[in-house]
Design a protein around this motif. Structure first.
Motif, PDB file in Angstrom:
ATOM      1  N   PHE A 127       0.940  -1.095   0.005  1.00 57.17           N
ATOM      2  CA  PHE A 127      -0.128  -0.082  -0.158  1.00 57.17           C
ATOM      3  C   PHE A 127       0.952   1.235   0.022  1.00 57.17           C
ATOM      4  N   ALA A 128       0.765   2.214  -1.137  1.00 55.54           N
ATOM      5  CA  ALA A 128       1.702   3.325  -1.244  1.00 55.54           C
ATOM      6  C   ALA A 128       0.841   4.288  -0.997  1.00 55.54           C
ATOM      7  N   ILE A 129       0.965   5.264  -0.083  1.00 57.96           N
ATOM      8  CA  ILE A 129       0.145   6.359   0.139  1.00 57.96           C
ATOM      9  C   ILE A 129       0.100   7.635  -1.043  1.00 57.96           C
ATOM     10  N   SER A 130       0.528   7.282  -1.917  1.00 62.93           N
ATOM     11  CA  SER A 130       0.521   8.323  -3.100  1.00 62.93           C
ATOM     12  C   SER A 130       0.664   7.330  -4.435  1.00 62.93           C
ATOM     13  N   ASP A 131      -0.289   7.801  -5.546  1.00 60.25           N
ATOM     14  CA  ASP A 131       0.103   7.156  -6.691  1.00 60.25           C
ATOM     15  C   ASP A 131       1.515   7.411  -7.342  1.00 60.25           C
ATOM     16  N   THR A 132       1.950   8.394  -6.952  1.00 65.11           N
ATOM     17  CA  THR A 132       3.479   8.689  -7.624  1.00 65.11           C
ATOM     18  C   THR A 132       4.201   7.593  -6.845  1.00 65.11           C
ATOM     19  N   LEU A 133       4.215   7.245  -5.497  1.00 65.51           N
ATOM     20  CA  LEU A 133       5.210   6.455  -4.561  1.00 65.51           C
ATOM     21  C   LEU A 133       4.683   5.179  -5.577  1.00 65.51           C
ATOM     22  N   ALA A 134       3.289   4.640  -5.919  1.00 65.49           N
ATOM     23  CA  ALA A 134       3.208   3.617  -6.121  1.00 65.49           C
ATOM     24  C   ALA A 134       3.620   3.024  -7.715  1.00 65.49           C
ATOM     25  N   ALA A 135       3.735   4.029  -8.386  1.00 65.06           N
ATOM     26  CA  ALA A 135       4.439   3.977  -9.669  1.00 65.06           C
ATOM     27  C   ALA A 135       5.693   3.508  -9.597  1.00 65.06           C
ATOM     28  N   GLY A 136       6.599   4.111  -8.901  1.00 68.14           N
ATOM     29  CA  GLY A 136       7.855   3.678  -8.547  1.00 68.14           C
ATOM     30  C   GLY A 136       7.939   2.361  -8.061  1.00 68.14           C
ATOM     31  N   ALA A 137       7.180   2.043  -7.220  1.00 66.69           N
ATOM     32  CA  ALA A 137       7.101   0.567  -6.552  1.00 66.69           C
ATOM     33  C   ALA A 137       7.091  -0.327  -7.787  1.00 66.69           C
ATOM     34  N   ILE A 138       5.850  -0.137  -8.622  1.00 61.14           N
ATOM     35  CA  ILE A 138       5.592  -1.110  -9.624  1.00 61.14           C
ATOM     36  C   ILE A 138       6.962  -1.197 -10.134  1.00 61.14           C
ATOM     37  N   ARG A 139       7.499  -0.150 -10.756  1.00 60.21           N
ATOM     38  CA  ARG A 139       8.935  -0.237 -11.405  1.00 60.21           C
ATOM     39  C   ARG A 139       9.974  -1.281 -10.838  1.00 60.21           C
ATOM     40  N   ALA A 140      10.020  -1.024  -9.639  1.00 57.50           N
ATOM     41  CA  ALA A 140      11.070  -1.745  -8.787  1.00 57.50           C
ATOM     42  C   ALA A 140      10.654  -3.218  -8.880  1.00 57.50           C
ATOM     43  N   ILE A 141       9.510  -3.534  -8.677  1.00 58.99           N
ATOM     44  CA  ILE A 141       8.847  -4.933  -8.547  1.00 58.99           C
ATOM     45  C   ILE A 141       9.104  -5.701  -9.902  1.00 58.99           C
ATOM     46  N   ASP A 142       8.857  -4.791 -11.152  1.00 55.84           N
ATOM     47  CA  ASP A 142       8.999  -5.433 -12.351  1.00 55.84           C
ATOM     48  C   ASP A 142      10.435  -5.667 -12.769  1.00 55.84           C
ATOM     49  N   GLU A 143      11.417  -4.815 -11.961  1.00 54.52           N
ATOM     50  CA  GLU A 143      12.817  -4.900 -12.338  1.00 54.52           C
ATOM     51  C   GLU A 143      13.520  -6.124 -11.583  1.00 54.52           C
ATOM     52  N   ALA A 144      12.556  -6.471 -10.544  1.00 53.55           N
ATOM     53  CA  ALA A 144      13.094  -7.602  -9.826  1.00 53.55           C
ATOM     54  C   ALA A 144      12.675  -8.831 -10.365  1.00 53.55           C
ATOM     55  N   GLY A 145      11.980  -8.992 -11.501  1.00 54.72           N
ATOM     56  CA  GLY A 145      11.378  -9.912 -12.051  1.00 54.72           C
ATOM     57  C   GLY A 145      10.257 -10.581 -11.646  1.00 54.72           C
ATOM     58  N   LEU A 146       9.427  -9.783 -10.693  1.00 53.54           N
ATOM     59  CA  LEU A 146       8.220 -10.207 -10.093  1.00 53.54           C
ATOM     60  C   LEU A 146       6.941  -9.949 -10.776  1.00 53.54           C
ATOM     61  N   ARG A 147       5.848 -10.710 -10.696  1.00 48.37           N
ATOM     62  CA  ARG A 147       4.785 -10.282 -11.477  1.00 48.37           C
ATOM     63  C   ARG A 147       3.779  -9.578 -10.477  1.00 48.37           C
ATOM     64  N   ILE A 148       3.111  -8.551 -11.171  1.00 46.31           N
ATOM     65  CA  ILE A 148       2.081  -7.487 -10.620  1.00 46.31           C
ATOM     66  C   ILE A 148       0.607  -8.087 -10.916  1.00 46.31           C
ATOM     67  N   PRO A 149      -0.375  -8.672 -10.365  1.00 47.50           N
ATOM     68  CA  PRO A 149      -0.434  -8.832  -9.018  1.00 47.50           C
ATOM     69  C   PRO A 149      -0.152 -10.187  -8.409  1.00 47.50           C
ATOM     70  N   GLN A 150       0.305 -11.115  -9.237  1.00 50.50           N
ATOM     71  CA  GLN A 150       0.341 -12.547  -8.715  1.00 50.50           C
ATOM     72  C   GLN A 150       1.492 -12.637  -7.608  1.00 50.50           C
ATOM     73  N   ASP A 151       2.636 -12.114  -7.877  1.00 50.14           N
ATOM     74  CA  ASP A 151       3.589 -12.134  -6.721  1.00 50.14           C
ATOM     75  C   ASP A 151       3.278 -11.044  -5.527  1.00 50.14           C
ATOM     76  N   ILE A 152       3.135  -9.955  -6.113  1.00 44.69           N
ATOM     77  CA  ILE A 152       2.872  -8.548  -5.289  1.00 44.69           C
ATOM     78  C   ILE A 152       1.707  -7.737  -5.901  1.00 44.69           C
ATOM     79  N   ALA A 153       0.804  -7.493  -5.203  1.00 49.27           N
ATOM     80  CA  ALA A 153      -0.363  -6.520  -5.464  1.00 49.27           C
ATOM     81  C   ALA A 153       0.249  -5.353  -5.005  1.00 49.27           C
ATOM     82  N   VAL A 154      -0.472  -4.362  -5.645  1.00 48.51           N
ATOM     83  CA  VAL A 154      -0.043  -2.698  -5.209  1.00 48.51           C
ATOM     84  C   VAL A 154      -1.480  -2.017  -5.443  1.00 48.51           C
ATOM     85  N   ILE A 155      -1.482  -1.287  -4.309  1.00 51.51           N
ATOM     86  CA  ILE A 155      -2.516  -0.037  -4.432  1.00 51.51           C
ATOM     87  C   ILE A 155      -2.015   1.237  -3.962  1.00 51.51           C
ATOM     88  N   GLY A 156      -2.591   2.188  -4.957  1.00 53.97           N
ATOM     89  CA  GLY A 156      -1.876   3.554  -4.563  1.00 53.97           C
ATOM     90  C   GLY A 156      -2.851   4.389  -3.830  1.00 53.97           C
TER      91      GLY A 156
END
Length: 326
Positions: free
Chosen positions: A239-268
């Motif tokens: 849970f990221a407290i802003s969409d801007t932070l959530a967008a950065g989190a999505i990039r980090a998860i993708d670069e780590a080779g993980l899937r969204i939302p299967q491995d990690i779900a994200v809500i901004g």
């Protein structure tokens, strides 16, 4: 073009034109439309200084934003500007950066009668200092407020919105729910974190240490997410407290080779158009940003017209937007 010529062009009296220009008194809708059409056709520009001397008002509002680069703040300002203009006002925008000294410089416009009132979006920790600077001038605190303050305010229930986010994760079977927060000098940040913690405790789930982003930016969100991924136990929801932070989190998860939302779900949080630009598109709490801005102007004009009136507090409805990230 003089006001007399505008009156002749519109086929109304000078007094009617004056009431339309100063947003005062009662004017028949058809006459108001004729005056506005004549003004637009002739490209009439009223003499603001003359109007100020005549009415003791500048028809200008000061808007102090802590971070104009934040898409949510920018959206709120758009609502402020639209409502101000529909009421015959213009806005002066100050990007304070939560710097009280910068705010002090802008607030000198109040004592100089260059603006009729002020809307602020600064952290609640700055309110005591702002109160000293603003004194008895008309003031509305926007998206950040103190329930015990004598200042009118508008915002949402951040605590309940945060609880809803965590509830969405839990309902989807997520058990390792992490949070990316920012600056706890802001009340909204504290309320969202409290909602997160309380919801996990009620469901007897262990929360991760909250990761605090260095700033409210894409890169800071990415770094915060990388720190979470480095923990011994990997979160399955963030849970990221802003969409801007959530967008950065999505990039980090993708670069780590993980899937969204299967491995990690994200809500901004905020509901800015950024949520539709991420891949996958971002689930988020949508704040009624334009309406918050418009309501702030309404409350401020109420205070300008009735300085002795009681403070008004508006809490507007938020909604959860489900997309592919959760």
């Amino acid at each position: 073009m003089s006001i007399q010529k505008i009156a002749r062009l519109a086929g109304v009296s000078v007094a009617t034109v004056s009431r339309v220009l100063n947003n005062q008194g009662t004017v028949k809708p058809q006459n108001r439309e004729r005056v506005l059409s004549a003004i637009k056709e002739s490209n009439y520009q009223p003499n603001l200084l003359a109007r100020q001397l005549r009415t003791a008002r500048s028809n200008m509002l000061l808007v102090m934003v802590s971070n104009i680069s934040n898409p949510f703040c920018a959206d709120v300002v758009k609502g402020i500007e639209a409502e101000a203009e529909s009421n015959g006002y213009r806005i002066l925008l100050c990007n304070s950066g939560s710097d009280v000294k910068r705010s002090q410089s802008s607030l000198q416009l109040l004592s100089g009668k260059m603006v009729d009132g002020v809307i602020t979006m600064d952290a609640i920790s700055a309110l005591p200092q702002l109160s000293t600077l603003i004194a008895d001038a008309p003031w509305v605190q926007c998206a950040e407020y103190d329930e015990d303050s004598s200042v009118s305010s508008v915002g949402i229930d951040d605590y309940q919105a945060s609880r809803h986010v965590v509830g969405q994760f839990i309902a989807a079977g997520r058990r390792n729910v992490a949070m990316i927060n920012h600056d706890l000098t802001y009340k909204y940040a504290r309320q969202r974190e409290q909602g997160y913690r309380d919801m996990l405790q009620e469901h007897q789930l262990d929360g991760f240490p909250v990761e605090y982003a260095a700033e409210l930016s894409f890169n800071a969100g990415k770094t915060a997410m990388q720190n979470l991924l480095a923990q011994p136990v990997r979160p399955d929801a963030v849970f990221a407290i802003s969409d801007t932070l959530a967008a950065g989190a999505i990039r980090a998860i993708d670069e780590a080779g993980l899937r969204i939302p299967q491995d990690i779900a994200v809500i901004g949080f905020d509901g800015t158009e950024l949520g539709e630009m991420t891949s996958p598109q971002l689930s988020t709490i949508e704040q009624p940003s334009h309406q918050i801005g418009r309501q702030a102007v309404t409350l401020l004009l109420n205070k300008i017209n009735d300085p002795a009136g009681p403070p008004e507090r508006s809490r507007l409805a938020w909604r959860f937007v489900q997309r592919l990230s959760s």
